[in-house]
Enzyme design. Structure first.
Site, PDB file in Angstrom:
ATOM      1  N   ASN A  47       6.241   6.330  -0.658  1.00  0.00           N
ATOM      2  CA  ASN A  47       7.525   5.810  -1.143  1.00  0.00           C
ATOM      3  C   ASN A  47       8.375   5.184  -0.040  1.00  0.00           C
ATOM      4  O   ASN A  47       9.594   5.167  -0.119  1.00  0.00           O
ATOM      5  CB  ASN A  47       8.309   6.918  -1.860  1.00  0.00           C
ATOM      6  CG  ASN A  47       7.527   7.516  -3.007  1.00  0.00           C
ATOM      7  OD1 ASN A  47       6.906   6.781  -3.784  1.00  0.00           O
ATOM      8  ND2 ASN A  47       7.526   8.833  -3.117  1.00  0.00           N
ATOM      9  N   ARG A  48       7.701   4.695   0.989  1.00  0.00           N
ATOM     10  CA  ARG A  48       8.349   4.040   2.130  1.00  0.00           C
ATOM     11  C   ARG A  48       9.264   4.978   2.896  1.00  0.00           C
ATOM     12  O   ARG A  48      10.116   4.537   3.673  1.00  0.00           O
ATOM     13  CB  ARG A  48       9.147   2.786   1.712  1.00  0.00           C
ATOM     14  CG  ARG A  48       8.540   1.943   0.612  1.00  0.00           C
ATOM     15  CD  ARG A  48       7.069   1.697   0.768  1.00  0.00           C
ATOM     16  NE  ARG A  48       6.727   0.679   1.755  1.00  0.00           N
ATOM     17  CZ  ARG A  48       5.469   0.325   2.033  1.00  0.00           C
ATOM     18  NH1 ARG A  48       4.458   0.911   1.421  1.00  0.00           N
ATOM     19  NH2 ARG A  48       5.234  -0.602   2.928  1.00  0.00           N
ATOM     20  N   LEU A  49       9.095   6.280   2.728  1.00  0.00           N
ATOM     21  CA  LEU A  49       9.892   7.251   3.490  1.00  0.00           C
ATOM     22  C   LEU A  49       9.127   7.617   4.761  1.00  0.00           C
ATOM     23  O   LEU A  49       8.740   8.771   4.986  1.00  0.00           O
ATOM     24  CB  LEU A  49      10.184   8.494   2.636  1.00  0.00           C
ATOM     25  CG  LEU A  49      11.001   8.237   1.367  1.00  0.00           C
ATOM     26  CD1 LEU A  49      11.204   9.539   0.592  1.00  0.00           C
ATOM     27  CD2 LEU A  49      12.354   7.615   1.726  1.00  0.00           C
ATOM     28  N   HIS A  50       8.914   6.619   5.596  1.00  0.00           N
ATOM     29  CA  HIS A  50       8.089   6.776   6.789  1.00  0.00           C
ATOM     30  C   HIS A  50       8.740   7.713   7.805  1.00  0.00           C
ATOM     31  O   HIS A  50       9.969   7.842   7.851  1.00  0.00           O
ATOM     32  CB  HIS A  50       7.852   5.415   7.445  1.00  0.00           C
ATOM     33  CG  HIS A  50       7.445   4.342   6.495  1.00  0.00           C
ATOM     34  ND1 HIS A  50       6.406   4.495   5.598  1.00  0.00           N
ATOM     35  CD2 HIS A  50       7.953   3.094   6.283  1.00  0.00           C
ATOM     36  CE1 HIS A  50       6.281   3.383   4.888  1.00  0.00           C
ATOM     37  NE2 HIS A  50       7.212   2.527   5.282  1.00  0.00           N
ATOM     38  N   GLU A  78       0.842  -1.197   0.000  1.00  0.00           N
ATOM     39  CA  GLU A  78       0.000   0.000   0.000  1.00  0.00           C
ATOM     40  C   GLU A  78       0.874   1.242   0.000  1.00  0.00           C
ATOM     41  O   GLU A  78       1.915   1.284   0.652  1.00  0.00           O
ATOM     42  CB  GLU A  78      -0.905   0.006   1.243  1.00  0.00           C
ATOM     43  CG  GLU A  78      -1.845   1.192   1.289  1.00  0.00           C
ATOM     44  CD  GLU A  78      -2.793   1.134   2.471  1.00  0.00           C
ATOM     45  OE1 GLU A  78      -3.389   2.163   2.809  1.00  0.00           O
ATOM     46  OE2 GLU A  78      -2.909   0.034   3.059  1.00  0.00           O
TER      47      GLU A  78
END
Length: 208
Positions: free
Chosen positions: A186-189, A3
């Site tokens: 973009n998984r840059l949490h 997601e």
């Protein structure tokens, strides 16, 4: 099966002064949102004295500036492991909001008065269940477990006071670190972690 998280910014300026205040802020939002069944469900991880880990889902029953409290049978696997190795990790997996809270810290039994006071608030059936189940031990059949419960139900019918089992009680996890994780694109949490320093806290940002 992936997601793309499209959450709002979560930056250092958004944080409360301390981790328990920040936890209370997020917990109120999660509980009020109605998106989660049992938002107080958390994964409790413990380990043996040899370092072999185990995890299970437990309900958080209380939190304040002293830490996070849950209740269990002290003879259960987690009870035995916390007695031998008094450190735990807690994970609150609030996936519908793309949030997690990860706690690490030391665990100690709460006072007996605190345990008894909480036990009194449990539904009658849950009180009997605490007596009927020798948690984590092997049982021969479902019928055997139900039979124990029915014997207790006959001894302590609805409305009669059920004593708190001596082998049952609370643990308080006193946090040493508390991480607040917000999913981002973009998984840059965003991962902001409080780390205990003496009587205060240091905040650090972790790479996702």
């Amino acid at each position: 099966m992936r997601e793309q998280y499209r959450s709002q910014d979560f930056t250092e300026k958004d944080l409360a002064a301390g981790p328990m205040d920040q936890f209370a802020r997020w917990f109120r939002q999660v509980a009020a949102g109605g998106m989660l069944h049992e938002p107080n469900a958390m994964v409790v991880s413990t380990a043996t004295s040899e370092g072999r880990p185990s995890s299970r889902t437990v309900l958080l029953k209380h939190y304040d500036d002293r830490g996070f409290v849950f209740f269990t049978n002290y003879g259960s696997r987690k009870g035995r492991e916390l007695t031998a190795n008094p450190y735990a990790s807690l994970l609150f997996p609030w996936h519908p909001l793309a949030r997690q809270v990860i706690v690490t810290g030391s665990a100690a039994r709460v006072g007996r008065d605190e345990t008894v006071a909480y036990f009194r608030t449990r539904p009658h059936g849950s009180q009997l269940g605490a007596w009927a189940s020798e948690q984590s031990s092997v049982v021969g059949s479902r019928e055997e477990l139900v039979g124990r419960y029915e014997e207790l139900d006959a001894r302590y019918p609805e409305g009669e006071k059920v004593p708190a089992p001596p082998q049952w009680g609370g643990f308080r996890v006193v946090p040493e670190t508390v991480e607040f994780w917000q999913g981002r694109e973009n998984r840059l949490h965003d991962r902001l972690r409080y780390v205990r320093e003496g009587t205060g806290w240091r905040v650090e940002r972790l790479c996702p």
